[in-house]
Scaffold this motif. Structure first.
Motif, PDB file in Angstrom:
ATOM      1  N   GLN A 118       0.834  -1.195   0.000  1.00  0.00           N
ATOM      2  CA  GLN A 118       0.000   0.000   0.000  1.00  0.00           C
ATOM      3  C   GLN A 118       0.874   1.252   0.000  1.00  0.00           C
ATOM      4  O   GLN A 118       1.951   1.286   0.594  1.00  0.00           O
ATOM      5  CB  GLN A 118      -0.915  -0.002   1.220  1.00  0.00           C
ATOM      6  CG  GLN A 118      -2.115   0.929   1.098  1.00  0.00           C
ATOM      7  CD  GLN A 118      -3.182   0.580   2.127  1.00  0.00           C
ATOM      8  OE1 GLN A 118      -2.930  -0.127   3.095  1.00  0.00           O
ATOM      9  NE2 GLN A 118      -4.392   1.079   1.910  1.00  0.00           N
ATOM     10  N   ASP A 167      -4.874   0.722  -3.759  1.00  0.00           N
ATOM     11  CA  ASP A 167      -5.116   1.316  -2.441  1.00  0.00           C
ATOM     12  C   ASP A 167      -6.601   1.365  -2.116  1.00  0.00           C
ATOM     13  O   ASP A 167      -7.020   1.082  -0.985  1.00  0.00           O
ATOM     14  CB  ASP A 167      -4.528   2.731  -2.390  1.00  0.00           C
ATOM     15  CG  ASP A 167      -3.005   2.737  -2.408  1.00  0.00           C
ATOM     16  OD1 ASP A 167      -2.404   1.672  -2.176  1.00  0.00           O
ATOM     17  OD2 ASP A 167      -2.424   3.815  -2.652  1.00  0.00           O
ATOM     18  N   LEU A 186      -7.946  -2.059  -1.066  1.00  0.00           N
ATOM     19  CA  LEU A 186      -7.602  -2.407   0.316  1.00  0.00           C
ATOM     20  C   LEU A 186      -8.471  -1.638   1.304  1.00  0.00           C
ATOM     21  O   LEU A 186      -8.867  -2.180   2.346  1.00  0.00           O
ATOM     22  CB  LEU A 186      -6.124  -2.130   0.582  1.00  0.00           C
ATOM     23  CG  LEU A 186      -5.109  -3.081  -0.050  1.00  0.00           C
ATOM     24  CD1 LEU A 186      -3.720  -2.838   0.545  1.00  0.00           C
ATOM     25  CD2 LEU A 186      -5.486  -4.538   0.134  1.00  0.00           C
TER      26      LEU A 186
END
Length: 530
Positions: free
Chosen positions: A445, A461, A464
């Protein structure tokens, strides 16, 4: 169905179960353990995130949650906790008999100090992102809000409150991490950063550091104030950093070590035959990979170069020839066996090697490396296995016209260079801190200190973040799989193999139990008279 390699690893683990009938009596003694390198610090927020940091600090500190001998999460400093109806607030009750090694009580404020230290934007822990599920933690780490505003507060001396951005099922596992260990506020207020020097430090785990001879050994003794001190059989532990695994094996055979935390994989067949059940091979949630530096000016900032380098690798050769069939070739990043997860696969790796090499040459030509060859620097921490793999990889890249310079360094220097982005391609590995795919994908990330290659993708990103907010297990797994597929499609790194833990454990060591986290707290071990 398990692969033949996986069956072999499982069989080796099963064969290592020890028979205890008519055993000699236990003795109080000092355990001598060879670890893979020297810890970067004895302060939890200042470690580099290596296996050997965990080996040492896991014995010196205890968090709200800890691990039993099997790797199962159990209460540590917390005697118990309550969760709010919406799953966002945890209230921990601290045991009243928790003490630092100077006899001072462990207080809730010591955990507040720990989280604020880990998230301090002036010098954040490499593990800071683990705590982003906590309210305000990510903003504090970025310097956007005050550290005092994060969702960690001391309700009183023995009650700690943690507030989350959204519910997460794995918070107890996060709190067993060494980065979530308490810090001695009473000592820090008096000494500042000097609190963790070997002459001043106090810890709250089963053992406390006594002396440290750099690059030779670190000695720890039983903490008489540890809340379960009466159940700790060992008098102490001596940790010996051994960056040369072969030397560790030699000293084990000479009776100088009781435990060796790694050994050259090429020695496995011979060692298994000669040492029998003292050789412990077991499945592990770990991946060995090469970080590809994607910062401006680096050749591997070009996706075509990253794809070419991945396609040229014959992972079967590395797994079977160099690693002696004890590991599984990696075509993804998240290891098999992670709970409630089925991984994605890197595109193109299912084609025959000659076809992959042909495409790799085309990609390099398209990237501008037709008239002159691509020249790379491949960095690794020095040991025989890492060097053998690096030599093999360099030969595979030579087949597509890539020249490779090998650069080796001691482990602490190597990982410091990785963390600072001072490398081209760098050897790395990741051992699961907890059994969840997010623990692996999270290090890719944006902004994560363990994102050595500097990979950055907005879609990854966002996926997630969506997974973190998703409470349905199946939907969450699907989102994480999509995130992994995105990173693999970007060739964000170069996975080589999924690892197995390799330990040498002397016959006199009792209480050792293989587990997928490869974590073995010395408080559960004892030595038997021989």
């Amino acid at each position: 169905m398990p692969s033949s390699r996986l069956k072999r690893i499982l069989a080796a683990g099963c064969s290592a179960l020890l028979f205890a009938a008519l055993a000699p009596p236990l003795q109080a003694a000092t355990l001598r353990m060879a670890i893979q390198g020297e810890p970067a610090s004895l302060a939890p927020a200042r470690v580099n995130g290596t296996v050997f940091d965990n080996d040492v600090l896991g014995d010196l500190y205890e968090g709200l949650v800890t691990l039993d001998a099997t790797g199962r999460y159990i209460p540590g400093v917390a005697s118990g906790w309550q969760v709010s109806d919406d799953g966002r607030t945890y209230t921990f009750e601290l045991r009243e008999d928790a003490r630092w090694s100077d006899g001072e009580p462990v207080k809730a404020v010591d955990f507040v100090t720990a989280f604020r230290t880990a998230l301090d934007p002036k010098s954040p822990s490499v593990y800071a992102s683990l705590f982003y599920p906590i309210e305000g933690a990510q903003q504090a780490a970025r310097g956007e809000v005050a550290l005092e505003s994060i969702g960690v507060s001391a309700e009183n001396e023995h009650q700690l409150r943690i507030e989350l951005v959204q519910p997460i099922t794995y918070l107890p596992a996060l709190l067993a991490h060494i980065a979530a260990s308490p810090l001695p506020t009473h000592l820090i207020e008096r000494l500042g950063d000097d609190w963790s020097s070997i002459d001043e430090i106090v810890t709250n785990g089963a053992f406390a550091p006594r002396s440290w001879v750099s690059h030779d050994h670190l000695s720890a003794v039983k903490n008489p104030y540890f809340h379960a001190a009466e159940s700790v059989a060992l008098e102490g532990i001596d940790y010996y950093p051994m960056e040369d695994p072969a030397a560790g094996v030699q000293r084990f055979r000479a009776g100088e070590f009781d435990v060796v935390r790694s050994f050259p994989v090429g020695d496995y067949p011979r060692l298994a035959q000669q040492l029998g059940e003292q050789v412990r091979l077991s499945t592990e949630l770990g991946v060995y990979y090469y970080a590809l530096n994607q910062r401006d000016g680096q050749p591997t900032s070009d996706k075509r170069v990253r794809e070419a380098l991945n396609l040229a690798i014959d992972r079967e050769v590395i797994a079977d020839k160099i690693m002696q069939g004890t590991v599984i070739p990696a075509e993804s990043f998240v290891p098999p066996g992670v709970d409630h997860y089925q991984g994605a696969q890197m595109p193109g790796l299912d084609a025959p090697l000659d076809q992959r090499q042909a495409r790799a040459r085309t990609l390099l030509s398209d990237a501008g490396y037709s008239a002159s060859p691509l020249v790379l620097r491949l960095a690794f921490n020095e040991n025989r296995t890492n060097r053998s793999i690096a030599i093999a990889v360099a030969a595979m890249w030579r087949a597509i016209g890539v020249e490779t310079e090998l650069v080796n360094a001691e482990a602490s220097v190597h990982f410091s260079n990785l963390a600072g982005g001072q490398f081209g391609i760098g050897r790395a590995s990741w051992i699961g801190d907890y059994d969840d795919a997010d623990n692996f994908l999270g290090i890719l990330q944006s902004g994560n200190a363990k994102n050595y290659g500097g990979y950055r993708d907005d879609q990854f990103d966002a996926l997630l973040e969506r997974a973190a907010a998703e409470q349905d297990q199946q939907r969450r797994a699907a989102i994480l799989q999509a995130a992994e597929a995105q990173a693999l499609d970007d060739y964000a790194l170069l996975p080589l193999y999924f690892d197995a833990s390799r330990n040498l454990v002397a016959e006199g060591v009792k209480g050792w139990q293989d587990n997928v986290l490869n974590r073995h707290l010395a408080r559960w071990l004892s030595l038997q008279a021989q």
